[in-house]
Design an enzyme around this catalytic site. Structure first.
Site, mmCIF file in Angstrom:
data_model
loop_
_atom_site.group_PDB
_atom_site.id
_atom_site.type_symbol
_atom_site.label_atom_id
_atom_site.label_comp_id
_atom_site.label_asym_id
_atom_site.label_seq_id
_atom_site.Cartn_x
_atom_site.Cartn_y
_atom_site.Cartn_z
ATOM 1 N N GLY A 275 14.475 1.621 -13.313
ATOM 2 C CA GLY A 275 13.404 2.618 -13.260
ATOM 3 C C GLY A 275 13.858 3.991 -12.814
ATOM 4 N N PRO A 318 19.564 -0.592 -14.191
ATOM 5 C CG PRO A 318 21.446 0.768 -14.045
ATOM 6 C CD PRO A 318 20.909 -0.559 -13.601
ATOM 7 N N GLY A 319 18.318 0.973 -17.106
ATOM 8 C CA GLY A 319 18.339 0.990 -18.570
ATOM 9 C C GLY A 319 18.367 2.427 -19.043
ATOM 10 N NE ARG A 320 13.117 5.830 -18.195
ATOM 11 C CZ ARG A 320 12.135 5.675 -19.072
ATOM 12 N NH1 ARG A 320 12.007 6.522 -20.055
ATOM 13 N NH2 ARG A 320 11.276 4.679 -18.951
ATOM 14 C CB CYS A 392 -0.910 9.580 -41.589
ATOM 15 S SG CYS A 392 -0.060 9.856 -43.135
HETATM 16 C C1 LIG Z 1 12.647 -5.954 -14.909
HETATM 17 C C2 LIG Z 1 13.130 -4.653 -15.433
HETATM 18 N N1 LIG Z 1 14.332 -4.209 -15.032
HETATM 19 C C3 LIG Z 1 14.835 -3.040 -15.475
HETATM 20 C C4 LIG Z 1 14.112 -2.255 -16.353
HETATM 21 C C5 LIG Z 1 14.719 -0.965 -16.817
HETATM 22 O O1 LIG Z 1 13.989 0.135 -16.475
HETATM 23 P P1 LIG Z 1 14.602 1.601 -16.732
HETATM 24 O O2 LIG Z 1 15.033 1.624 -18.148
HETATM 25 O O3 LIG Z 1 13.460 2.504 -16.468
HETATM 26 O O4 LIG Z 1 15.739 1.751 -15.793
HETATM 27 C C6 LIG Z 1 12.848 -2.663 -16.770
HETATM 28 C C7 LIG Z 1 12.063 -1.824 -17.684
HETATM 29 O O5 LIG Z 1 10.993 -2.102 -18.109
HETATM 30 C C8 LIG Z 1 12.344 -3.903 -16.299
HETATM 31 O O6 LIG Z 1 11.158 -4.364 -16.704
#
Ligand SMILES: Cc1ncc(COP(=O)(O)O)c(C=O)c1O
Length: 464
Positions: A275, A318-320, A392
């Protein structure tokens, strides 16, 4: 802000938002918004990984996601280095393909997957199953069995039913599955604000406040086929306020201690989720992973000290913050319209050859983005522009507010930074628009990671 159902034309007519400044030079790049290798070349066009974006557009078409591999890898390493005694899982939902799964693994990260599909990609990519964490709030029996048989390293459990499902599937195979219990800690955090509530009305996790989380811990501890590694929480996305993570971590530690006091369980780990916010516009000011990790570590350590326990091993997902800034999307401008706003003001609508099918975040969350004229330098004065797609829906906005050179015209290329996360992964075929490809660049070399869809792909599932 909520997007009006009728679309953006009804949602906030007027001038630029307060945070958006008129640039002294609209050709200048806010470098912190862009992948590490991006710069404006002497010829005026953007260069990514040593390659001119005009050439990339000619070779791969537009729209196209351009991913800076070194940037992605550097962000993986920054998280790994920030948590030396801990662990980092790349949240695959942000953007998953064989290459990103491999890059994350090669940089020492585990992978967080949350469906059978994500698991399949991870396994095909050769990610060590022990380095995969299986998340999700509704894992089917089939998914659980597949993950168990593949030897997935851990399951993050989300409901009573799942404890029972995994418990019996593991027992039937003579296995003991490592698990974490996902706790809904009552911290609701999105972007710059968070609320620490007693309840959080959402589908994920076991509630801390009503005792479900404590009950889940007890259930797991008494299931012979499950081994509890620790507690987990994930409180939201695009979070900038470290206090949100701190409150969450402290609440988690209190349950961690209760597990020891009530059951004698010494849980080795604590999962703090993902997050972490990134900069989409000049308004956003994210913290470096090292800083974030230091603050999180300090919060957990001080809570553990005051409760007289050892600090568990921390993990984050972390993903984003890994995928997002590594990538920009390149579009070609097709139309330009000047729309009077009243009071003498006009907005320039710049229509590009993609839109909500390749980036739904503006339409879905009213997310803000930035952009720049990518194919040339311009001496024209900046005008307030809105970059819109070809779908659209009047809410089909790519960049709600940006200053672009006033001579922006058909055939120009526009680049939008920060599109590596939750863009290709949320892409659709709305209006039967093929999804763009993903191209990686590194040190002057280009590699197609995901090929662009074709019209044949669009028809592939139709039954004549
Ligand atoms: C359990 C969990 N971990 C990690 C993430 C990754 O979040 P972010 O991409 O905001 O770091 C998410 C995103 O929905 C999640 O649900």
């Amino acid at each position: 802000m909520r997007v009006h159902e009728a679309g953006a034309i009804h949602a906030g007519v007027g001038a630029a938002p307060g945070w958006l400044r008129v640039p002294a030079d609209p050709n200048a790049l806010e470098t912190h918004l862009w992948p590490g290798s991006v710069r404006r070349g002497d010829h005026g066009a953007l260069v990514l990984g040593g390659l001119d974006v005009r050439d990339l557009a000619r070779q791969h078409g537009t729209p196209v996601y351009l991913c800076d591999e070194d940037d992605f890898r550097t962000r993986c390493r920054a998280f790994a280095d920030a948590l030396p005694g801990g662990d980092v899982y790349y949240a695959a939902k942000a953007f998953l393909c064989l290459a990103t799964a491999r890059w994350a693994s090669e940089e020492g990260l585990g992978l967080d997957v949350c469906t059978g599909g994500e698991l399949a990609v991870a396994l095909r990519a050769g990610v060590a199953p022990t380095r995969i964490a299986f998340h999700g709030n509704n894992k089917s029996v089939a998914e659980i069995v597949r993950a168990l048989e593949a030897g997935v390293g851990r399951f993050v459990l989300d409901s009573e039913l799942e404890i029972a499902r995994l418990g019996s599937a593991a027992a039937a195979r003579g296995l003991r599955a490592d698990v974490m219990v996902r706790v809904n800690v009552g911290v609701e955090a999105h972007t710059h604000e968070y609320i620490a509530t007693a309840h959080e009305d959402q589908k994920f996790g076991f509630s801390l406040v009503d005792g479900h989380a404590a009950a889940a811990v007890a259930d797991v501890l008494t299931a012979p086929s499950l081994r509890l590694l620790g507690l987990h929480s994930h409180i939201g996305s695009q979070i900038f306020d470290p206090a949100a993570f701190e409150v969450s971590a402290r609440r988690l530690v209190q349950l961690h201690v209760a597990a020891r006091d009530e059951h004698g369980a010494e849980l080795p780990e604590l999962g703090l989720g993902g997050g972490f916010g990134i900069a989409y516009t000049t308004r956003d000011d994210p913290q470096a992973p090292a800083h974030l990790a230091a603050e999180l570590g300090a919060a957990v350590s001080s809570e553990c000290r005051s409760l007289g326990i050892d600090v568990p091993q921390l993990s984050v997902e972390p993903g984003r913050a890994i995928a997002g800034p590594s990538t920009c999307t390149l579009y070609e401008v097709g139309t330009v319209k000047r729309v009077p706003l009243g009071g003498g003001a006009t907005r320039t609508y710049v229509g590009v050859d993609g839109g909500m099918s390749d980036n739904i975040r503006a339409a879905l969350y009213a997310a803000d983005y930035s952009c720049t004229l990518a194919s040339r330098r311009s001496q024209a004065a900046p005008v307030l522009a809105r970059v819109v797609g070809k779908h659209c829906e009047s809410g089909d906005v790519v960049v709600r507010d940006e200053y672009l050179p006033g001579d922006v015209t058909a055939g120009d290329l526009i680049a939008v930074p920060g599109t590596g996360a939750y863009c290709r992964s949320l892409a659709s075929n709305y209006n039967h628009v093929p999804r763009p490809g993903v191209v990686a660049v590194r040190a002057g070399r280009v590699r197609l990671l995901v090929r662009p869809e074709t019209e044949d792909d669009l028809l592939r599932l139709d039954v004549e």
